[in-house]
Design an enzyme around this catalytic site. Structure first.
Site, PDB file in Angstrom:
ATOM      1  N   LYS A   1       0.506  -1.066   0.320  1.00 24.55           N
ATOM      2  CA  LYS A   1      -0.404   0.058   0.137  1.00 24.55           C
ATOM      3  C   LYS A   1       0.859   1.302   0.048  1.00 24.55           C
ATOM      4  O   LYS A   1       0.766   2.172  -0.619  1.00 24.55           O
ATOM      5  CB  LYS A   1      -1.011  -0.279   1.104  1.00 24.55           C
ATOM      6  CG  LYS A   1      -2.449  -0.749   1.104  1.00 24.55           C
ATOM      7  CD  LYS A   1      -2.708  -1.373   2.677  1.00 24.55           C
ATOM      8  CE  LYS A   1      -3.357  -2.394   2.147  1.00 24.55           C
ATOM      9  NZ  LYS A   1      -4.344  -2.764   3.844  1.00 24.55           N
TER      10      LYS A   1
ATOM     11  N   GLN B   1      -4.091  -1.846   9.726  1.00 26.36           N
ATOM     12  CA  GLN B   1      -3.974  -3.183   8.549  1.00 26.36           C
ATOM     13  C   GLN B   1      -4.120  -4.058  10.230  1.00 26.36           C
ATOM     14  O   GLN B   1      -4.222  -3.262  10.859  1.00 26.36           O
ATOM     15  CB  GLN B   1      -2.456  -3.119   8.953  1.00 26.36           C
ATOM     16  CG  GLN B   1      -2.704  -4.589   7.913  1.00 26.36           C
ATOM     17  CD  GLN B   1      -2.963  -4.877   6.425  1.00 26.36           C
ATOM     18  OE1 GLN B   1      -3.676  -3.285   5.546  1.00 26.36           O
ATOM     19  NE2 GLN B   1      -3.378  -5.434   6.327  1.00 26.36           N
TER      20      GLN B   1
ATOM     21  N   ASP C   1     -11.111   2.870   4.033  1.00 28.00           N
ATOM     22  CA  ASP C   1     -11.000   1.326   4.259  1.00 28.00           C
ATOM     23  C   ASP C   1     -12.704   1.453   4.285  1.00 28.00           C
ATOM     24  O   ASP C   1     -13.271   0.450   4.034  1.00 28.00           O
ATOM     25  CB  ASP C   1     -10.795   1.203   5.773  1.00 28.00           C
ATOM     26  CG  ASP C   1      -9.293   0.055   4.913  1.00 28.00           C
ATOM     27  OD1 ASP C   1      -8.989  -0.896   4.094  1.00 28.00           O
ATOM     28  OD2 ASP C   1      -8.125   0.097   6.352  1.00 28.00           O
TER      29      ASP C   1
HETATM   30  N1  GUN Z   1      -6.245  -7.265   6.113  1.00 28.72           N
HETATM   31  C1  GUN Z   1      -7.220  -7.251   5.466  1.00 28.72           C
HETATM   32  N2  GUN Z   1      -6.922  -7.125   4.543  1.00 28.72           N
HETATM   33  C2  GUN Z   1      -7.809  -5.480   4.856  1.00 28.72           C
HETATM   34  C3  GUN Z   1      -7.919  -3.454   3.926  1.00 28.72           C
HETATM   35  O1  GUN Z   1      -8.863  -4.202   2.782  1.00 28.72           O
HETATM   36  N3  GUN Z   1      -7.834  -2.912   5.352  1.00 28.72           N
HETATM   37  C4  GUN Z   1      -7.293  -3.378   6.017  1.00 28.72           C
HETATM   38  N4  GUN Z   1      -6.863  -2.720   6.918  1.00 28.72           N
HETATM   39  N5  GUN Z   1      -6.724  -4.550   6.479  1.00 28.72           N
HETATM   40  C5  GUN Z   1      -7.171  -5.584   5.881  1.00 28.72           C
END
Ligand code: GUN
Length: 290
Positions: free
Chosen positions: A52, A96, A119
C-alpha cells in the site's frame, strides 16, 4: 471465455489516479496523504502495508507510516488514532487488520473519523452504503464492482450469488450488487452444501469470498457465468518449492470449463483492492479541501 485481468485494469486506473493526484497537487499544493498503522509483527500484514505504501509512492501520494509493537495497549493505539484524526495533513487512515488479539479492533474502527476511513469499515460508512448513499466503500467489493463495470458486465436483472458474509467483503458486495439491480442471494460457510450448490448453479454472477481453497467446485459453475474469486489462499509448498502456490476459493481449472468470464488468483481482484484504496484516499483529500 474471458480471463478478467485485474492486474492490467488496476495498472490503467492507477495511471489515471497518478494524473489526478498531480492535478490535485497543482490546484492545492497538497498531496493526498494516507496514514498507515501496523501493530505487531504479522508478516502477511507487513507485506500488505508495504504494498500500500509503495502504491502511494508510485501515484504521487504521501504516506505516513506508524509501526507499533505487539504489546501496544488499547489506550496507546486510541491516542494515535485521535492524533491522526486531528491532523489536517492526513486525509486517509488505514489500520491494518487483524490487530493483536489483546486489542479491541471494533473500538478502534469506531474511533476513526469516518471522513478519513478510506477502508470503509466505520459503522457510519457501512450504514451509508446500506442506505444507498455510499461515501467510502470497502475496497475489495468496490474493486469487484469496478472490474465488472470496466469489463462491460452489467448486473442489472442478473441472478447473483455471493458466497461469504463478512462485513468487509461479502455483505458490502451483496449490497452493491443489489444497488446495481441484480437479484442477490447470500450464502456462507454454514449454508448446507446442497443449498450452496443450488445457489451457485443458478448464479449468472458468482462472487466467492470465504477464504477456503477450492470451496466451490468448478463443475457447479453455470455455463457462461461471471466468476469473481476473492479468495487468496496459500497452499502448502510442494516438494522442492520454498513457498506454496496462491489459489482462490474456486476450483479454477474446473471453473474455466464452464465460466464465461473468471478472475485469476493472483492477478484478479487483489490488485483492484489497493487501487480502490488509492481512489478512496484521493476522494478523502478532495472532500477535505472542499
Ligand atoms: N486486512 C485484510 N484486508 C484488509 C483491508 O482491506 N484493510 C485493512 N485495513 N486491513 C486488512
Amino acid at each position: 471465455m474471458t480471463i478478467l485481468d485485474g492486474k492490467a485494469l488496476a495498472q490503467r486506473i492507477q495511471g489515471e489516479l497518478t494524473e489526478q493526484s498531480a492535478a490535485f497537487f497543482a490546484a492545492t499544493g497538497l498531496k493526498p496523504c494516507l496514514a498507515t498503522v501496523l501493530v505487531g509483527a504479522d508478516p502477511a500484514s507487513a507485506v500488505y502495508v508495504r504494498s500500500k505504501r509503495r502504491a502511494c509512492a508510485r501515484l504521487g501520494f504521501e504516506s505516513r507510516h506508524h509501526e507499533l509493537g505487539p504489546e501496544t495497549s488499547q489506550q496507546e493505539l486510541e491516542a494515535l488514532i485521535d492524533a491522526l484524526n486531528a491532523d489536517d495533513g492526513v486525509h486517509g487512515i488505514l489500520v491494518q487488520l487483524p490487530l493483536p488479539k489483546a486489542l479491541d479492533a471494533d473500538a478502534i474502527i469506531d474511533r476513526l473519523d469516518p471522513a478519513k476511513d478510506v477502508d470503509g469499515f466505520h459503522p457510519t460508512n457501512v450504514g451509508l452504503l446500506a442506505l444507498k448513499k455510499p461515501r467510502f466503500v470497502s475496497c475489495t467489493p468496490a474493486g469487484v464492482m469496478r472490474l465488472l463495470e470496466e469489463s462491460g458486465i452489467d448486473p442489472q436483472g442478473k441472478r447473483a450469488t455471493v458466497v461469504g458474509r463478512s462485513a468487509i467483503v461479502g455483505l458490502p458486495a451483496a449490497l452493491l450488487l443489489t444497488h446495481a439491480h441484480a437479484t442477490v442471494r447470500i450464502t456462507h460457510s454454514r449454508t448446507p452444501r446442497e443449498d450452496l450448490e443450488a445457489a451457485v448453479r443458478e448464479a449468472e454472477i458468482l462472487v466467492v469470498a470465504v477464504g477456503r481453497p477450492g470451496f466451490v467446485p468448478g463443475e457447479w459453475v453455470r455455463p457462461g457465468a461471471v466468476v469473481i474469486d476473492v479468495g487468496i489462499n496459500r497452499l502448502a509448498p510442494e516438494p522442492g518449492q520454498e513457498r506454496g502456490r496462491l489459489v482462490g476459493d474456486v476450483d479454477f481449472d474446473g471453473a474455466v470449463e464452464h465460466a464465461g468470464a473468471i478472475t485469476p488468483v493472483p492477478g484478479g481482484v487483489g490488485p483492484m483492492t489497493i487501487t480502490m484504496l488509492m481512489h478512496n484516499t484521493l476522494e478523502a483529500a478532495r472532500q477535505r479541501v472542499g
